[in-house]
Design an enzyme around this catalytic site. Structure first.
Site, PDB file in Angstrom:
ATOM      1  N   LYS A   1      -3.039   8.164  -5.190  1.00  0.00           N
ATOM      2  CA  LYS A   1      -2.400   7.004  -6.305  1.00  0.00           C
ATOM      3  C   LYS A   1      -2.278   7.394  -7.415  1.00  0.00           C
ATOM      4  CE  LYS A   1      -2.310   2.949  -3.130  1.00  0.00           C
ATOM      5  NZ  LYS A   1      -0.707   2.147  -3.193  1.00  0.00           N
TER       6      LYS A   1
ATOM      7  N   TRP B   1       9.854   0.419  -6.388  1.00  0.00           N
ATOM      8  CA  TRP B   1       9.289   0.569  -7.876  1.00  0.00           C
ATOM      9  C   TRP B   1      10.495   1.869  -7.993  1.00  0.00           C
ATOM     10  CZ3 TRP B   1       6.181  -0.663 -10.360  1.00  0.00           C
ATOM     11  CH2 TRP B   1       4.613  -1.544 -10.135  1.00  0.00           C
TER      12      TRP B   1
ATOM     13  N   ARG C   1      -5.334  -8.162  -5.850  1.00  0.00           N
ATOM     14  CA  ARG C   1      -6.190  -6.671  -4.856  1.00  0.00           C
ATOM     15  C   ARG C   1      -5.138  -6.647  -3.536  1.00  0.00           C
ATOM     16  NH1 ARG C   1     -10.683 -11.104  -2.196  1.00  0.00           N
ATOM     17  NH2 ARG C   1      -9.404 -11.745  -1.050  1.00  0.00           N
TER      18      ARG C   1
ATOM     19  N   SER D   1       4.210   2.936 -16.132  1.00  0.00           N
ATOM     20  CA  SER D   1       4.096   3.922 -15.259  1.00  0.00           C
ATOM     21  C   SER D   1       2.169   3.804 -15.741  1.00  0.00           C
ATOM     22  CB  SER D   1       4.193   5.272 -15.974  1.00  0.00           C
ATOM     23  OG  SER D   1       3.106   6.233 -15.179  1.00  0.00           O
TER      24      SER D   1
ATOM     25  N   HIS E   1       1.667   0.401 -13.538  1.00  0.00           N
ATOM     26  CA  HIS E   1       2.025   0.237 -11.487  1.00  0.00           C
ATOM     27  C   HIS E   1       0.774   0.871 -11.296  1.00  0.00           C
ATOM     28  CE1 HIS E   1       4.608   3.206  -8.498  1.00  0.00           C
ATOM     29  NE2 HIS E   1       3.207   2.275  -7.969  1.00  0.00           N
TER      30      HIS E   1
ATOM     31  N   CYS F   1       1.288 -10.245  -5.030  1.00  0.00           N
ATOM     32  CA  CYS F   1       1.868  -9.123  -5.892  1.00  0.00           C
ATOM     33  C   CYS F   1       2.646 -10.034  -6.941  1.00  0.00           C
ATOM     34  CB  CYS F   1       2.698  -8.331  -4.983  1.00  0.00           C
ATOM     35  SG  CYS F   1       1.058  -7.836  -3.453  1.00  0.00           S
TER      36      CYS F   1
ATOM     37  N   CYS G   1       5.985  -9.796  -0.968  1.00  0.00           N
ATOM     38  CA  CYS G   1       4.699 -10.022  -1.409  1.00  0.00           C
ATOM     39  C   CYS G   1       4.140 -11.027  -2.204  1.00  0.00           C
ATOM     40  CB  CYS G   1       3.359  -9.212  -1.853  1.00  0.00           C
ATOM     41  SG  CYS G   1       1.901  -9.579  -1.586  1.00  0.00           S
TER      42      CYS G   1
ATOM     43  N   THR H   1      -3.572  -5.826  -0.966  1.00  0.00           N
ATOM     44  CA  THR H   1      -2.804  -6.927   0.655  1.00  0.00           C
ATOM     45  C   THR H   1      -2.299  -6.534   1.385  1.00  0.00           C
ATOM     46  OG1 THR H   1      -0.201  -7.204  -0.479  1.00  0.00           O
ATOM     47  CG2 THR H   1      -2.468  -8.841  -1.970  1.00  0.00           C
TER      48      THR H   1
HETATM   49  C1  LIG Z   1       5.383  -5.459  -8.843  1.00  0.00           C
HETATM   50  C2  LIG Z   1       4.267  -5.017  -7.857  1.00  0.00           C
HETATM   51  C3  LIG Z   1       2.668  -5.491  -7.277  1.00  0.00           C
HETATM   52  C4  LIG Z   1       1.955  -5.030  -6.367  1.00  0.00           C
HETATM   53  N1  LIG Z   1       0.943  -5.009  -6.237  1.00  0.00           N
HETATM   54  C5  LIG Z   1       0.208  -5.554  -5.182  1.00  0.00           C
HETATM   55  C6  LIG Z   1      -1.061  -5.726  -4.893  1.00  0.00           C
HETATM   56  O1  LIG Z   1      -1.216  -6.892  -5.539  1.00  0.00           O
HETATM   57  N2  LIG Z   1      -1.929  -5.457  -3.869  1.00  0.00           N
HETATM   58  C7  LIG Z   1      -0.978  -4.259  -3.154  1.00  0.00           C
HETATM   59  O2  LIG Z   1      -1.758  -4.599  -2.128  1.00  0.00           O
HETATM   60  N3  LIG Z   1      -0.134  -3.760  -3.206  1.00  0.00           N
HETATM   61  C8  LIG Z   1       0.991  -4.502  -4.554  1.00  0.00           C
HETATM   62  N4  LIG Z   1       1.621  -3.797  -4.342  1.00  0.00           N
HETATM   63  C9  LIG Z   1       2.211  -2.478  -3.797  1.00  0.00           C
HETATM   64  C10 LIG Z   1       1.822  -1.320  -4.101  1.00  0.00           C
HETATM   65  O3  LIG Z   1       2.128  -1.299  -5.637  1.00  0.00           O
HETATM   66  C11 LIG Z   1       2.307   0.044  -3.733  1.00  0.00           C
HETATM   67  O4  LIG Z   1       3.701   0.156  -3.794  1.00  0.00           O
HETATM   68  C12 LIG Z   1       1.650  -0.057  -2.185  1.00  0.00           C
HETATM   69  O5  LIG Z   1       0.033   0.510  -2.423  1.00  0.00           O
HETATM   70  C13 LIG Z   1       1.986   1.465  -0.443  1.00  0.00           C
HETATM   71  O6  LIG Z   1       1.586   2.723  -1.544  1.00  0.00           O
HETATM   72  P1  LIG Z   1       2.316   3.992  -2.159  1.00  0.00           P
HETATM   73  O7  LIG Z   1       1.189   4.944  -1.446  1.00  0.00           O
HETATM   74  O8  LIG Z   1       2.903   3.888  -1.440  1.00  0.00           O
HETATM   75  O9  LIG Z   1       3.209   4.799  -3.599  1.00  0.00           O
HETATM   76  P2  LIG Z   1       3.593   3.346  -4.672  1.00  0.00           P
HETATM   77  O10 LIG Z   1       1.839   2.699  -5.373  1.00  0.00           O
HETATM   78  O11 LIG Z   1       4.591   2.559  -3.708  1.00  0.00           O
HETATM   79  O12 LIG Z   1       4.250   4.384  -5.054  1.00  0.00           O
HETATM   80  C14 LIG Z   1       5.516   4.956  -4.681  1.00  0.00           C
HETATM   81  C15 LIG Z   1       5.932   6.095  -5.356  1.00  0.00           C
HETATM   82  O13 LIG Z   1       6.000   6.191  -7.031  1.00  0.00           O
HETATM   83  C16 LIG Z   1       5.419   6.952  -7.747  1.00  0.00           C
HETATM   84  N5  LIG Z   1       4.028   6.794  -8.555  1.00  0.00           N
HETATM   85  C17 LIG Z   1       3.279   5.869  -7.967  1.00  0.00           C
HETATM   86  N6  LIG Z   1       2.376   5.960  -9.206  1.00  0.00           N
HETATM   87  C18 LIG Z   1       2.679   6.392  -9.817  1.00  0.00           C
HETATM   88  C19 LIG Z   1       2.681   5.962 -11.642  1.00  0.00           C
HETATM   89  N7  LIG Z   1       1.288   5.273 -12.125  1.00  0.00           N
HETATM   90  N8  LIG Z   1       3.789   6.788 -12.414  1.00  0.00           N
HETATM   91  C20 LIG Z   1       4.550   6.943 -12.189  1.00  0.00           C
HETATM   92  N9  LIG Z   1       5.340   7.302 -10.953  1.00  0.00           N
HETATM   93  C21 LIG Z   1       4.678   6.615 -10.023  1.00  0.00           C
HETATM   94  C22 LIG Z   1       4.716   8.419  -6.506  1.00  0.00           C
HETATM   95  O14 LIG Z   1       5.955   9.322  -6.795  1.00  0.00           O
HETATM   96  C23 LIG Z   1       4.705   6.768  -5.540  1.00  0.00           C
HETATM   97  O15 LIG Z   1       5.067   7.776  -4.236  1.00  0.00           O
HETATM   98  C24 LIG Z   1       2.535  -4.018  -5.607  1.00  0.00           C
HETATM   99  C25 LIG Z   1       3.828  -3.359  -5.389  1.00  0.00           C
HETATM  100  C26 LIG Z   1       4.937  -3.573  -6.869  1.00  0.00           C
HETATM  101  C27 LIG Z   1       5.879  -3.565  -6.823  1.00  0.00           C
END
Ligand SMILES: Cc1cc2nc3c(=O)[nH]c(=O)nc-3n(C[C@H](O)[C@H](O)[C@H](O)COP(=O)(O)OP(=O)(O)OC[C@H]3O[C@@H](n4cnc5c(N)ncnc54)[C@H](O)[C@@H]3O)c2cc1C
Length: 450
Positions: free
Chosen positions: A238, A144, A131, A206, A209, A344, A341, A133
């Site tokens: 997102k 990413w 969830r 993707s 993610h 995560c 994290c 975090t």
């Molecule tokens: C392996 C992993 C597990 C994680 N688990 C958690 C968790 O359990 N709980 C938590 O709170 N956070 C978790 N995080 C962090 C979370 O995924 C985000 O990185 C964080 O919430 C910041 O989000 P953001 O809106 O900055 O964009 P992010 O989600 O970090 O995305 C970065 C960039 O990637 C691109 N992007 C986004 N989604 C997609 C997609 N589906 N397909 C293609 N491109 C895309 C966009 O250009 C975006 O700006 C995790 C991160 C990683 C690497």
């Protein structure tokens, strides 16, 4: 597009009707496995000691309370997990460390050995739910980015385009995952082959993610209100505003579903029906877990062709590319150790292992259920549960959005009927123009016609 009445996603590659049917069958069955059975609700992994291949001395650990993982004390470990090492292939016994090991040429990820004694920890998945975090910022962005840039492929429809190597990192030699000269050759010789397979890898990542993002938005901690809630706005930014991301969630569902069909086929063929044992010490628990597991794969089997074009790596040319594909996926699995994290990282590692297990079952025809490690089977089922939640939340958020739009439109009608001063009506109208436009489309059923 998001407002399509009765149509949640545009899909060409997967049978969405089959997914809906499967969803309605398994939503209540999955928790029986992932929450109710010791075998599927615990996991053993190297959570803290594995080396990150991306950068050295990285101390960027998430200090948020939400990132912490409760690991099990020795006396809390369920019996079934204590005896799981018995199921390891004999060649793997006597292993003492819990490293990411590349155990087999056919693996699509590095798997922590459950038989190992050191470094690994046991966790209850049910007590450490995936969830929100608070983990975000430059660190997550870098992870990413490295996943997409270093390991996904640029797929071009133009056959003459050169350089379909995944990215600039490889070319500049900056990648920690260097390609061997042979692999380098494969990519240069085969720029336009295996496009379907390259797309598949990109989609899986993707979708993975987008699925994580869905879980974050579905279980979002609102610090102002001091409560867990669903965050529609965040989901839209997102996931929801990107049809391709929703499609990729469905693609991943179909991929995992197809792997379950493969297991069902094997169980059908196997005479004893028991290549798996879920709790050798307790027959009742063993039977209950096996029944639920078999029912799950039986349901999957009822719709046995969910991916419309699933003839991956069929021709000789694309076969040459398979090892490179496998290597990319393995490299992605190692990047999970860079996640700063703990919680995560736990779910990231588990889900990548789940997808890798599905790929092994689907792309390596000789893979038998009995060849899979317990941690792979547990990861597969829990990853399926996760993606099932993502599909569920896609519908919930889409419905919520439609309801919001309807309320806004109603407010507008009420404002009109109360004959508010013209200027107010006009400014209200201007503010809500976008919503009203959608509402009209919706009423006229235009999206369906499109
Ligand atoms: C392996 C992993 C597990 C994680 N688990 C958690 C968790 O359990 N709980 C938590 O709170 N956070 C978790 N995080 C962090 C979370 O995924 C985000 O990185 C964080 O919430 C910041 O989000 P953001 O809106 O900055 O964009 P992010 O989600 O970090 O995305 C970065 C960039 O990637 C691109 N992007 C986004 N989604 C997609 C997609 N589906 N397909 C293609 N491109 C895309 C966009 O250009 C975006 O700006 C995790 C991160 C990683 C690497």
């Amino acid at each position: 597009y998001l407002l399509l009445p009765n149509v949640a996603v545009r899909q060409t590659e997967v049978d969405t009707d089959a997914i809906h049917r499967m969803q309605s069958r398994v939503r209540t069955l999955l928790p029986v496995l992932t929450e109710g059975s010791d075998y599927f609700s615990y996991y053993k992994l190297n959570l803290y000691q594995a080396e990150c291949p991306l950068w050295e001395n990285d101390n960027a650990m998430c200090s948020s309370q939400g990132c912490a993982v409760d690991t099990l004390e020795e006396n809390e470990i369920p019996n079934v997990w204590k005896s799981l090492s018995d199921f390891e292939p004999s060649s793997k016994k006597n292993q003492t460390r819990c490293n990411w090991e590349h155990n087999s040429q056919l693996d699509y990820c590095y798997v922590d050995e459950v038989s190992s004694k050191q470094d690994c920890v046991y966790v209850s998945l049910a007590k450490n739910p995936e969830r929100f975090t608070g983990y975000s910022g430059d660190h997550t962005a870098a992870i990413w980015r490295s996943i997409y840039e270093q390991n996904c492929f640029v797929v071009s429809d133009d056959e003459n385009t050169e350089g379909l190597k995944s990215n600039a990192f490889y070319k500049s030699g900056m990648s920690p995952f260097q390609l061997s000269p042979e692999e380098d050759d494969v990519l240069s010789i085969l720029p336009s082959v295996a496009c379907e397979e390259k797309r598949m890898l990109n989609k899986i990542i993707s979708g993975f993610h987008a699925s994580i993002s869905s879980h974050i938005c579905e279980n979002y901690y609102d610090a102002d209100q001091n409560r867990w809630t669903k965050n529609l706005e965040w989901w839209l930014t997102k996931v929801g505003n990107y049809p391709d991301r929703i499609e990729n969630i469905f693609f991943n569902y179909a991929l995992l579903h197809q792997a379950l069909v493969q297991i069902a086929d094997q169980l059908e063929k196997s005479e004893s029906n028991i290549p798996l044992s879920f709790c050798p010490d307790n027959q009742a628990i063993d039977e209950r877990t096996r029944n639920a597991f078999e029912l799950l794969v039986f349901y999957a089997k009822q719709d046995s062709k969910v991916i419309v074009s699933s003839n991956f790596f069929a021709d000789e040319e694309s076969q040459k590319f398979k090892e490179t594909f496998r290597k990319h996926f393995r490299d992605i699995s190692r990047i999970m150790d860079c996640v700063g994290c703990d919680k995560c990282r736990l779910w990231g590692k588990l889900q990548i292992t789940g997808y890798a297990t599905a790929l092994k079952l689907l792309l390596e025809p000789n893979t038998q259920l009995s060849d899979l490690r317990p941690s792979e089977i547990v990861a597969l089922i829990n990853t399926f549960d996760r993606i099932s939640h993502s599909v569920q939340s896609t519908f919930w958020f889409q419905l919520r959005r439609r309801a919001d739009l309807s309320v806004k439109f109603l407010q507008f009608l009420i404002a009109l009927s109360f004959k508010a001063p013209t200027r107010e009506i006009l400014s209200f109208f201007a503010e809500q123009l976008w919503y009203i436009f959608y509402a009209i489309l919706y009423i006229c059923n235009v999206p369906r016609l499109i």
